[in-house]
Enzyme design. Structure first.
Site, PDB file in Angstrom:
ATOM      1  N   ASP A  20       0.827  -1.207   0.000  1.00  0.00           N
ATOM      2  CA  ASP A  20       0.000   0.000   0.000  1.00  0.00           C
ATOM      3  C   ASP A  20       0.865   1.263   0.000  1.00  0.00           C
ATOM      4  O   ASP A  20       2.006   1.249   0.456  1.00  0.00           O
ATOM      5  CB  ASP A  20      -0.894  -0.018   1.244  1.00  0.00           C
ATOM      6  CG  ASP A  20      -2.059   0.952   1.123  1.00  0.00           C
ATOM      7  OD1 ASP A  20      -2.308   1.454   0.012  1.00  0.00           O
ATOM      8  OD2 ASP A  20      -2.702   1.212   2.142  1.00  0.00           O
ATOM      9  N   ARG A  33      -0.028   9.445  -9.804  1.00  0.00           N
ATOM     10  CA  ARG A  33      -0.148   8.173  -9.067  1.00  0.00           C
ATOM     11  C   ARG A  33       0.544   7.028  -9.797  1.00  0.00           C
ATOM     12  O   ARG A  33       1.103   6.130  -9.175  1.00  0.00           O
ATOM     13  CB  ARG A  33      -1.629   7.829  -8.881  1.00  0.00           C
ATOM     14  CG  ARG A  33      -2.396   8.767  -7.984  1.00  0.00           C
ATOM     15  CD  ARG A  33      -3.880   8.367  -7.926  1.00  0.00           C
ATOM     16  NE  ARG A  33      -4.043   6.993  -7.481  1.00  0.00           N
ATOM     17  CZ  ARG A  33      -3.951   6.615  -6.196  1.00  0.00           C
ATOM     18  NH1 ARG A  33      -3.711   7.510  -5.261  1.00  0.00           N
ATOM     19  NH2 ARG A  33      -4.115   5.358  -5.863  1.00  0.00           N
ATOM     20  N   SER A  65      -6.861  -6.094  -6.592  1.00  0.00           N
ATOM     21  CA  SER A  65      -7.999  -6.666  -5.874  1.00  0.00           C
ATOM     22  C   SER A  65      -9.261  -6.606  -6.731  1.00  0.00           C
ATOM     23  O   SER A  65      -9.323  -5.860  -7.719  1.00  0.00           O
ATOM     24  CB  SER A  65      -8.223  -5.898  -4.565  1.00  0.00           C
ATOM     25  OG  SER A  65      -8.838  -4.659  -4.838  1.00  0.00           O
ATOM     26  N   ASN A  68     -10.265  -3.107  -7.115  1.00  0.00           N
ATOM     27  CA  ASN A  68      -9.420  -2.134  -7.817  1.00  0.00           C
ATOM     28  C   ASN A  68      -9.930  -1.759  -9.214  1.00  0.00           C
ATOM     29  O   ASN A  68      -9.491  -0.768  -9.789  1.00  0.00           O
ATOM     30  CB  ASN A  68      -7.980  -2.647  -7.945  1.00  0.00           C
ATOM     31  CG  ASN A  68      -7.181  -2.539  -6.650  1.00  0.00           C
ATOM     32  OD1 ASN A  68      -6.225  -3.280  -6.436  1.00  0.00           O
ATOM     33  ND2 ASN A  68      -7.559  -1.621  -5.775  1.00  0.00           N
ATOM     34  N   ARG A 185       1.793  -5.058   5.915  1.00  0.00           N
ATOM     35  CA  ARG A 185       1.075  -3.999   5.187  1.00  0.00           C
ATOM     36  C   ARG A 185       1.843  -2.705   5.367  1.00  0.00           C
ATOM     37  O   ARG A 185       2.141  -2.297   6.489  1.00  0.00           O
ATOM     38  CB  ARG A 185      -0.349  -3.824   5.681  1.00  0.00           C
ATOM     39  CG  ARG A 185      -1.043  -2.736   4.833  1.00  0.00           C
ATOM     40  CD  ARG A 185      -2.502  -2.607   5.093  1.00  0.00           C
ATOM     41  NE  ARG A 185      -3.094  -1.693   4.125  1.00  0.00           N
ATOM     42  CZ  ARG A 185      -4.301  -1.781   3.653  1.00  0.00           C
ATOM     43  NH1 ARG A 185      -5.086  -2.751   4.033  1.00  0.00           N
ATOM     44  NH2 ARG A 185      -4.761  -0.899   2.784  1.00  0.00           N
ATOM     45  N   SER A 193      -7.971  -5.769   4.758  1.00  0.00           N
ATOM     46  CA  SER A 193      -8.557  -5.484   3.451  1.00  0.00           C
ATOM     47  C   SER A 193      -8.806  -6.711   2.573  1.00  0.00           C
ATOM     48  O   SER A 193      -8.390  -6.744   1.407  1.00  0.00           O
ATOM     49  CB  SER A 193      -7.686  -4.478   2.695  1.00  0.00           C
ATOM     50  OG  SER A 193      -7.608  -3.272   3.398  1.00  0.00           O
TER      51      SER A 193
END
Ligand code: FPP
Length: 232
Positions: A20, A33, A65, A68, A185, A193
């Site tokens: 993350d 990003r 995921s 996502n 994480r 998550s």
């Protein structure tokens, strides 16, 4: 013997990573990003080498995921391209005796959104690394733990199996995955998550403020040190 017909490694801990903080890493630098994800892929390639060299047996990473897909299309495209880049690092993977593996919504099931190019890249990487005998790198792509467990229960019922820990475990996306020993994480979020919920029942958990693109050998060693602590 697993579904690929290749024996899994029997030694070395199972490390799982929720990578993350790519977006925030980029924002702090005034970058888009996507630049954070690019740096994240580099950090992952380095972590694969570092983990293999430290005797990690299984490394499972949350690449993409089921949630996502709702990100902006250009960001999704970029993350997908980075998966192709990672799956194309065959020389590096072979040099480190790493086998590639994948878990996620099966491509032939309703609701699968994985583009053909990614399906092919995954299959090719698995094939190109299948003779390696060291660490198993499992990339979770189009993965969600609830979907995995729900599907396992549905399949057990369809096969008229009794619902038990053993029958559900056998119906997970890859029943060869051993229990997670250490779940990491990054980026200051203390949440799991929807990642490897079934497999992480006894995992130690390492949360760090470090953003994923900055996750280096020193960070990995700090995380792995948790495994050397005796049980409370
Ligand atoms: C979280 O960052 C990371 C992801 C959404 C997964 C994508 C991971 C990578 C691109 C690293 C490379 C991995 C592979 C398998 C090629 P975020 O965007 O949620 O960060 P933020 O919380 O700071 O916005």
């Amino acid at each position: 013997m697993g579904s690929s017909g290749v024996a899994p490694p029997t030694v070395g801990p199972h490390l799982a990573c929720i990578m993350d903080g790519n977006g925030r890493w980029a924002k702090r630098r005034g970058l888009p990003r996507t630049a954070g994800h690019t740096a994240g892929e580099e950090a992952l390639a380095m972590t694969v080498r570092n983990a293999a060299q430290r005797g990690v047996g299984w490394l499972t990473v949350f690449g993409f995921s089921t949630e996502n897909w709702v990100r902006p299309a250009s960001e999704v495209r970029h993350i997908l391209d980075l998966h192709r880049k990672l799956f194309g690092r065959i020389k590096d993977l072979n040099d480190n005796n790493v086998r590639v593996n994948w878990i996620g919504r099966p491509f032939d099931e309703p609701g699968s959104r994985t583009p053909n190019a990614i399906q092919k890249a995954i299959a090719q990487a698995i094939d190109d690394t299948k003779h390696n005998t060291g660490m198993m790198l499992t990339v979770a792509f189009d993965y969600g733990s609830r979907a995995e467990i729900t599907r396992a229960a549905r399949r057990a019922a369809e096969h008229n199996e009794p619902i038990s820990v053993a029958t559900l475990a056998a119906e997970l996306y890859d029943s060869r995955l051993p229990p997670v020993d250490l779940l990491v994480r990054t980026s200051g979020e203390s949440r799991i998550s929807n990642f490897l919920l079934w497999q992480s029942t006894s995992a130690r958990v390492y949360f760090t403020d470090c953003s994923w693109p900055d996750f280096d050998a020193q960070q990995l060693d700090q995380a792995l040190a948790l495994l050397r602590r005796s049980p409370a």
